[in-house]
Each structure stands twice: as structure tokens, then as C-alpha cells.
Design an enzyme around this catalytic site. Sequence first.
Site, PDB file in Angstrom:
ATOM      1  CE  LYS A  82     -55.603-118.395 -46.357  1.00 15.66           C
ATOM      2  NZ  LYS A  82     -56.358-118.827 -47.473  1.00 15.66           N
ATOM      3  CD1 TRP A 139     -54.651-123.173 -51.001  1.00 20.00           C
ATOM      4  CD2 TRP A 139     -56.776-122.998 -51.112  1.00 20.00           C
ATOM      5  NE1 TRP A 139     -55.061-123.252 -49.870  1.00 20.00           N
ATOM      6  CE2 TRP A 139     -56.346-122.978 -49.927  1.00 20.00           C
ATOM      7  CE3 TRP A 139     -57.974-122.902 -51.709  1.00 20.00           C
ATOM      8  CZ2 TRP A 139     -57.561-122.972 -48.810  1.00 20.00           C
ATOM      9  CZ3 TRP A 139     -59.105-122.791 -50.688  1.00 20.00           C
ATOM     10  CH2 TRP A 139     -58.780-122.995 -49.418  1.00 20.00           C
ATOM     11  CG  ASP A 186     -55.555-117.716 -55.119  1.00 24.51           C
ATOM     12  OD1 ASP A 186     -55.740-116.697 -54.469  1.00 24.51           O
ATOM     13  OD2 ASP A 186     -56.050-118.975 -54.834  1.00 24.51           O
TER      14      ASP A 186
HETATM   15  C1  LIG Z   1     -57.079-119.694 -47.967  1.00 27.15           C
HETATM   16  C2  LIG Z   1     -56.754-119.561 -49.826  1.00 27.15           C
HETATM   17  C3  LIG Z   1     -58.150-119.676 -50.430  1.00 27.15           C
HETATM   18  C4  LIG Z   1     -59.268-119.579 -49.912  1.00 27.15           C
HETATM   19  O1  LIG Z   1     -59.824-118.428 -49.577  1.00 27.15           O
HETATM   20  P1  LIG Z   1     -61.287-118.387 -48.915  1.00 27.15           P
HETATM   21  O2  LIG Z   1     -61.350-116.634 -49.000  1.00 27.15           O
HETATM   22  O3  LIG Z   1     -61.451-118.919 -47.679  1.00 27.15           O
HETATM   23  O4  LIG Z   1     -62.231-118.533 -50.142  1.00 27.15           O
HETATM   24  C5  LIG Z   1     -57.889-119.809 -51.739  1.00 27.15           C
HETATM   25  N1  LIG Z   1     -56.607-119.658 -52.437  1.00 27.15           N
HETATM   26  C6  LIG Z   1     -55.551-119.541 -51.699  1.00 27.15           C
HETATM   27  C7  LIG Z   1     -53.936-119.552 -52.150  1.00 27.15           C
HETATM   28  C8  LIG Z   1     -55.637-119.534 -50.320  1.00 27.15           C
HETATM   29  O5  LIG Z   1     -54.504-119.489 -49.458  1.00 27.15           O
END
Ligand SMILES: *Cc1c(COP(=O)(O)O)cnc(C)c1O
Length: 360
Positions: free
Chosen positions: A195, A102, A171
Site C-alpha cells: 500500500k 482488518w 498494524d
Molecule cells: C491490506 C491490509 C492487510 C492485509 O495485508 P496482506 O499483506 O494482504 O496480508 C492487513 N491489514 C491492513 C490494515 C490492510 O490494509
Amino acid sequence: MSRVFNFNPGPAALPLEVLESAQRDLTDFNGTGMSIMEHSHRGKAYDAVHTEAITNLSTLLGVTDDYHVLFLQGGASLQFAQIPLNLLGAGQTADYVNTGAWATKAIKEAQNIGTVNILADTSKDIPTTMPDYATLPYTPGAAYVHVTSNETIAGTQIKCFPKTDAPLIADMSSDILCRPIDISQFGMIYAGAQKNLGPSGVTLVIIRKDLLARAPDSLPTMLRYRTQAEKNSLYNTPPTFGIYILMLVTRWLLEKGGAAGIEKINQAKADQLYSTIDNSGGFYRGTAVTEFRSTMNVTWRLPSEELEAQFVKEATALDMSGLKGHRSVGGIRASIYNAVPATAIESLTSFMKTFQATNG
Ligand SMILES: *Cc1c(COP(=O)(O)O)cnc(C)c1O
């Protein structure tokens, strides 16, 4: 009703109470005679949902008046570009830490837009790990420092956020609200909701107000944080149903004792799973170094790929879903987000012992 234990990495498990509550209200929200999905985003009924979502998030994360809580779209992936577009001016440098898949994506987007300095790169390390954030060579005067709180694929997690001079941006897509944080340490945090917060389609951004002024006026209206901050995320139609579910999840979290309450539950779940791995005499091998083990995504290997495939197959037959590791790394991954109940971990660890006894 037949519900399986859901170990999906994202979209992922939602609290059953939340789903049932949404189901009860689906066709007639609060006696209004229509679904929340059918309400105007500018009407009273939706306004109460929107406001409660922001209030609850602010309570859960200790958000002060120095910040805006925004509901955006485009996922965390759009944030990878929107952050540098808004915050990385010409002639400036942004610091990034590359800890895995990521972070790598975030860096790629930023490099398209401005100057990026990579402070450390552990993205290819096996076992998966993270650097010592306290001693990284931060760039003096950097526009911001970007870190990935939890690497969903590698199964690693920052345990102690650094105190940086430049605004720290994290993030938190896969571990937001799994534990308390000190929001004052951050310039911005963000997360795709699917998530730990709700369904896909909502992206949570919490940004310090002083950073809003940085975006150039030439940036398209919808890409400026300022636009949605000035309009309380109602510049255009927000994903109302997703925000409604997110609001129900925040209520559920408050009932669990907030971030500190859920952290205790999460730690107990993670401890049980990691100790099953560690006590297997090497049959199961954790893929992350111990000090950075994630409490959200637990990753491990078996002695062979054949056994891993068999493990996933047998677990699925026993109603444990989503355990296959990410296609880029293989192995097994159990995503045990806030909404995954302790009974799911009990079922999984008990199966792990039986599977080892038969195949070890
Ligand atoms: C799943 C995830 C993303 C991507 O998220 P989207 O909403 O599908 O763009 C980015 N960073 C992390 C750490 C993730 O787990």
C-alpha cells in the site's frame, strides 16, 4: 506513455520516479551486467540495497538500536498469527481493539492461539468510527495491545496512539510512513508493503529487541522473529526485488522531506477531497466520523447505488481507476496513499463537481 490516476487500495500506486528508476536498472544493475533480481542475496550488490533499505527506514521512522527492522513474507495476514505465536504465552491475555475488517481478522487468528480480550468493538458502527484509545480498559499485565492504525475498508485512522503499559503493536499496512510516529511508543509495528511502501511480497516488521526472547523454541524456525532478527532477514532468501523497490521508495520519501514532509502533502490532498465531500450539500456523504477520517482511504456514498456505479464508470472512462468501494461496504473509496499525486486529487474533485452538477 499513458498512465492513469491510480486510486487502488492495494497493491496501489507507486511513485513514477521509482518505476522509471527500476526500469532503467532492470537489466543491468549499477553496471554489474545483471538485474538485481539475478543477484545472490548474499552478494555485494544486493547487500548494499538491503542495508540502504534498513538505514532509510530507520531514518524515516526514527528507529533506534532497541529495534530490529525485518523483511518477512506472508503479508500482514501472516502477522495476525505470527504475533500471538511469538508473543502471547500460555496463561497470558492479549488486548485487541476491533475497529473493522482488518482488526477482526487479526483477532480471529489470535483467538486460535491464546486468550484475547477485546477492549472495544466499533467494527459494525455506521458511520465508521474508532474508540477513545486514551480511556480503554487495558488489561493489567497484558502480553501486548494490538491496534489497527488505519482501517483500509472503513476509512478510519488512529489520530493519537495510546501510551500503554504493555507493548503496543500496530498494524500499519495502509498508513505506514504517511506521517511521523514516535517509535518508542511501540513494541512492534508491521505492514504489508503493497500500500505505502512498495510491491506485494514484502512484509515490514519493526520489533523491539526485548520481545524476541518470548517465542517458544518449539515454534517452527521460520515463524520465530528471533530467526530473522539474528540473520538480518537473510536466514532464507528474502524477496530481493520487492526490497529493492521498497528501498527506492524510501529514497523518494527522503527527497520529499521524510515523514513530516509527506504528511503535509497527504493532509493537503485529504483536505481537498473531504472538503469537496462536505461542500456538496449532502450529495456526497462521508462514511467515517470526522475525527477519525483517514488521510489514506477516503470513503463516501452517493444518493443511490445506481449513481455510485455510474460515478465509478464515468471516472474510469476519465482515467481514474480503482474508486469502487470494498465489496463488503459498497460506496466509493479513493485510496490516496503517499504515491498518489496531488494532480490525481485535482482531477477527482473536479470530476466530482461536474458529476454532481449533472446528476444532483
Ligand atoms: C491490506 C491490509 C492487510 C492485509 O495485508 P496482506 O499483506 O494482504 O496480508 C492487513 N491489514 C491492513 C490494515 C490492510 O490494509
